[in-house]
Each structure stands twice: as C-alpha cells, then as structure tokens.
Design an enzyme around this catalytic site. Structure first.
Site, PDB file in Angstrom:
ATOM      1  N   ASP A 184       1.555   3.401   0.408  1.00  0.00           N
ATOM      2  CA  ASP A 184       0.117   3.517   0.656  1.00  0.00           C
ATOM      3  C   ASP A 184      -0.489   2.148   0.984  1.00  0.00           C
ATOM      4  OD1 ASP A 184      -2.382   5.113   0.439  1.00  0.00           O
ATOM      5  OD2 ASP A 184      -2.814   3.776  -1.248  1.00  0.00           O
ATOM      6  N   GLU A 229       2.081   3.205   5.684  1.00  0.00           N
ATOM      7  CA  GLU A 229       0.747   3.643   6.086  1.00  0.00           C
ATOM      8  C   GLU A 229      -0.049   2.410   6.492  1.00  0.00           C
ATOM      9  OE1 GLU A 229      -3.558   5.316   5.055  1.00  0.00           O
ATOM     10  OE2 GLU A 229      -2.491   3.958   3.746  1.00  0.00           O
TER      11      GLU A 229
END
Ligand code: ACG
Length: 476
Positions: A184, A229
């Site tokens: 993330d 990401e």
C-alpha cells in the site's frame, strides 16, 4: 487474474453478518469458476476501521475475520485450488490506537522515533499534494505527521529499528503461507522533506526501502509476488515497478474508461502508447497489474452510467492487454457504487448472494443502497441465465484464462480502421487481433475470419465484418 477481495462484504462464515475467513473459504470454488489465479486480500490485520488500513497489530488477524487457524485453512484451501493469495500491507502508517503510537506519546524509545513530530512551525504550511489537505495533526503539545488523515499517523522510516520491525512483519505473514504482498501507498514511505518543510515524494529513498523489503521477502520465498500501489502518472509507476515485479497501471484504467466515455479510438491509441510503452518490446523488467476499478474508485457499471454493454466492452479491452488483470469484487455482478473520499463505504456494499438479500453466508454489516434485493443483481438470480451480466462477464474472463500467453504478449500494432480500434498482439508463433467498436452504431470493415466474439455481435461475410455497437471481435 486476481480477485480483489474485501472480506467484510464477501461471505459470512459464523452468522454474525460480517464477512470473514471461514465464509470466504466456502466461496473459493466460486472464485475458481471465474477463472481467477489469485486473490488480493484487502488488509486483515487488527484495526478499528472498517477498511483495515489503520492497523493496531501487524502480527494478528482482526478478530472479526477469524483467527490464525482460520487463516491457515483459508490459505491451504486456496492453494489446493491453485489460487495464490497476496496480502495488502499498509506499512506507511498505523492507527492512533496502535501500541507503538501510544508508547511514542509517552516518549518511550524506540517508538517515539517511529513517528514524525513537528520540529518547525513553518512545516504546518505543508499540504497533501493532490488535494491540499493539511497533513499535521495536533496532539498534546505537539503535532504528528498524518498524510492520510488524523486516524493514521505516518511511520518515520528514518529510524533503522523500524526497518528491522518491517522485515519481521514480512517474515511473519510469509511464514504463514501468503504468496506475497500488495504494498500500500508505496510512494509515501518518504514523502515529507525536512529540508523544505513540504510534502515531496522521495522516490529514490522509497525505492531503496522497497528493494530491501522485497529482497528480504525473497529470502523466505524466492517466488514471492509483489505488487506496488503507486497511484501516479506512467513515468512514476514505471520507476518503482522493476523493484516489485508488478506495478498497478493506474493510467491505463483511466485511458480505457475515458476512451469509452468519449467514444474516441484516437484517445485510446494515444493513451495506450503512453501507458503501455513497455509492451511494445520484449525486454521487460516488470509486468503491469491492469485493472478497471478498485476499492478507491467508483464502480465500473456506475462509471458507465448503468450501461452494461459498455461495462462488458471495457472488460473485453482489459482482458486483451498484456499483464496481470485484477478485478474488484462484485464487478462481475454489475454492482454499483460511487467512491466518496470521506465515506468510502459506498462502493464496498455486501456482495449480494441472494435475490431476497438474506440467506446463509450473506453479509449484512452495512445497509445496502445501490445494490438492493429484488434488482436482479444477486449471484442467485444471475446464475439462472446464460445471458445475465454475470454469465457474460465470466465468459470474457474465461477467454483470457484460456490464453495465459497473453500475459507476456508483445503489442505488435495498434491502429484505427473504419472507426474501429484494432490491436494486434504476438508471442513467438502466436498472433491474435482484437477489433473493437467503441461507438453506438454498427461498423463494417475488412478483417480476417472472426473466430470469437468477446462481447456484442459480429458477422463476417467475404472477409468483411459487420461489428455491432460496443462489440469486440477476435481474429486468431
Ligand atoms: C491507498 C489505499 C487506500 C488507503 C490508503 C491509506 C492508501 O488503496 O484505500 O486509504 O492506507 C493517494 C495515495 C494512495 C491511496 C489513495 C487513497 N491509496 O497515493 O496510496 O490516496 C492522485 C494522487 C494519488 C492519490 C489519488 C487519490 O497522485 O497519490 O492516491 O489522487 O485520489 C491521475 C493522476 C494521479 C491522480 C489521479 C486521481 O491519474 O495521474 O496522480 O492521483 O488522477 O486524481 C484508506 C481509506 C481512507 C483512509 C486511509 C487511512 O480508504 O479512507 O483515510 O485508509
């Protein structure tokens, strides 16, 4: 192909209305029937937030989802079906309720060094790059850095001991049987500059951090899978991708949707050349994680203003580009939902298994609005017909599943002909062409023999194909 799974909304295994690991284990055959090769599990660590991105314990499963035993079973059953499972790991920040943060507030070392505290009043002028929100949150007599809001204080990776802790976290989940991670907020590890007192992405330092984390993980599992990401333009995505092996191709998701919205072949061609340059040659150092939507975005059918033919058309494009496709849960049912930054539960509604809205395994953790009972959107209802959205969606997924070589294919050519978009891919001796009609009326053009209609309609007579609106034909 990977299925992005939000446990809370998927399937309930213990009757409390909240989706969990046991419930999801029961539904693994369903994921296999969609042609999936893997699952991206949104965060499952202990957390007070419904989305799970604010973690209170990096070494435990959120009790509402089950326990480590349930997790082991889920992983074992997934592996039996040849499904890989990657874990979404938010290492950029914690919850304010994390013990580390509470101890940091007490001035305990090393925790106090693991967060970023205001050192200069001028830093308060710093703003979040994409929406100008403030990034410092007051607490006691100081401020902490919290790019994603007051509930998620950023970790400070200037601290060596934190790197050590992260390696332990990675070892922990890999040893349990995860096949890898979706990392993330990968560009945010170092995103505040002490020198300028501003938010600034320090890409080189970030990449050094991720190189260390991925090489550590590879020592535990040499085949570990990493997806980054990095929500940014193509150049930035590319910078990071080689370190991970797979980088989410955010720009491509916009190109596909915007070209459809604008009914513009040229827009697609220009965008595709700009967002997939690495697919025009064989020397790749990474793959694209290609997708149309994710949990931070408005759902596909909603973006298409409810036009399901256009949604299936978008999926057909996605399934023909090289890379690894990722699919957000519920898109296969045509679930609707609008992304709202402040209250983003809207596109996380319970997966509707039953037309009545109730039954064993159905989750009910939040009220449904966009996907109500009786709308014909449920799995149950759509399984009755070969022409339902789900059945048509699944056929497009299975087309891709049967052609695994497309993952590695090279783009040979992309051009416009008679108002249609043509895409040619090859790998060794294999060759395939896709012809798409991105418009509201039929088009006619010269083609080879159409062997497959991915979506819509097509008829070929004397090497001339009449391609219906929002249709995709394949010459193989
Ligand atoms: C991840 C997760 C998300 C999660 C967090 C925090 C991070 O997927 O669910 O939030 O753990 C930024 C970050 C991403 C982040 C999203 C939500 N996603 O970079 O890592 O915010 C611009 C910026 C992006 C930005 C995006 C947001 O560049 O950095 O993403 O806007 O809209 C073109 C441009 C591109 C631009 C886009 C969109 O493509 O090229 O640069 O992106 O247009 O304008 C979770 C929860 C949150 C909670 C948080 C703590 O979902 O609610 O607050 O956890």
């Amino acid at each position: 192909m990977y299925y992005e799974l939000f446990l809370r909304s998927f399937a309930d295994g213990n009757g409390d209305g909240i989706g969990d690991l046991r419930g999801a284990t029961e539904k693994l055959d369903y994921l296999s029937s969609l042609g999936m090769d893997g699952i991206w599990l949104l965060p499952i660590m202990s957390s007070p937030s419904y989305h799970g991105y604010t973690v209170t314990d990096f070494y435990n499963v959120n009790a509402i989802y089950g326990d480590i035993k349930d997790l082991r079973l889920f992983l074992a059953e997934a592996h039996k079906r040849d499904l890989k499972v990657i874990l979404d790991l938010p290492l950029n920040h914690t919850s304010t309720n994390h013990e580390w943060f509470l101890r940091a507030l007490n001035g305990e070392k090393p925790y106090s060094e693991w967060y970023l505290w205001l050192e200069d009043e001028s830093w308060l002028r710093a703003r979040r790059p994409w929406d100008r929100q403030q990034v410092w949150t007051p607490i006691a007599n100081t401020f902490y850095y919290s790019l994603f809001g007051p509930g998620s204080p950023d970790l400070n990776y200037d601290s060596e001991s934190l790197w050590h802790e992260c390696r332990n976290i990675l070892s922990f989940w890999l040893s349990l049987g995860f096949d890898g991670f979706r990392f993330d907020a990968a560009k945010h590890i170092f995103d505040f500059s002490r020198e300028t007192g501003n938010c600034e992405y320090q890409h080189d330092r970030n990449i050094t951090f991720w190189s260390e984390m991925t090489s550590h993980s590879r020592k535990i599992n040499s085949e570990a899978i990493f997806v980054s990401e990095v929500w940014d333009d193509w150049e930035t995505v590319e910078k990071y991708s080689s370190t991970f092996g797979i980088g989410f191709n955010f720009p491509l998701s916009y190109v596909i949707k915007e070209a459809i919205e604008g009914r513009s072949v040229q827009k697609f061609i220009d965008g595709f050349r700009g967002t997939m340059p690495h697919y025009f040659n064989n020397n790749r150092t990474f793959e694209s994680g290609v997708f149309l939507t994710n949990h931070d975005m408005t759902r596909l059918v909603t973006v298409m203003d409810g036009n399901k033919d256009q949604a299936l058309f978008a999926l057909s494009i996605l399934m023909s580009v090289p890379g690894i496709p990722f699919m957000f849960y519920g898109e296969e049912l045509g679930m609707e939902g609008v992304y709202n930054e402040l209250f983003n539960e809207e596109q996380l509604e319970p997966f509707p298994w039953y037309e009545s809205g109730f039954g064993p395994g159905q989750t009910e953790w939040k009220a449904v609005d966009k996907n109500r009972p009786g709308m014909g959107r449920s799995y149950e209802k759509q399984s009755e017909s070969n022409e339902s959205f789900l059945s048509r969606f699944r056929r497009i997924l299975l087309f891709r599943k049967e052609r695994p070589w497309l993952r590695w294919a090279t783009v040979d050519n992309i051009w416009e002909e008679s108002g249609c978009l043509c895409l040619e891919l090859k790998q060794d001796e294999r060759k395939i062409s896709f012809i798409y009609n991105l418009s509201d009326s039929a088009r006619s053009l010269r083609t080879g023999e159409v062997v497959h209609i991915l979506t819509g309609s097509a008829t070929t007579v004397d090497k001339r194909t009449n391609l219906g609106a929002w249709s995709c034909a394949v010459v193989e």
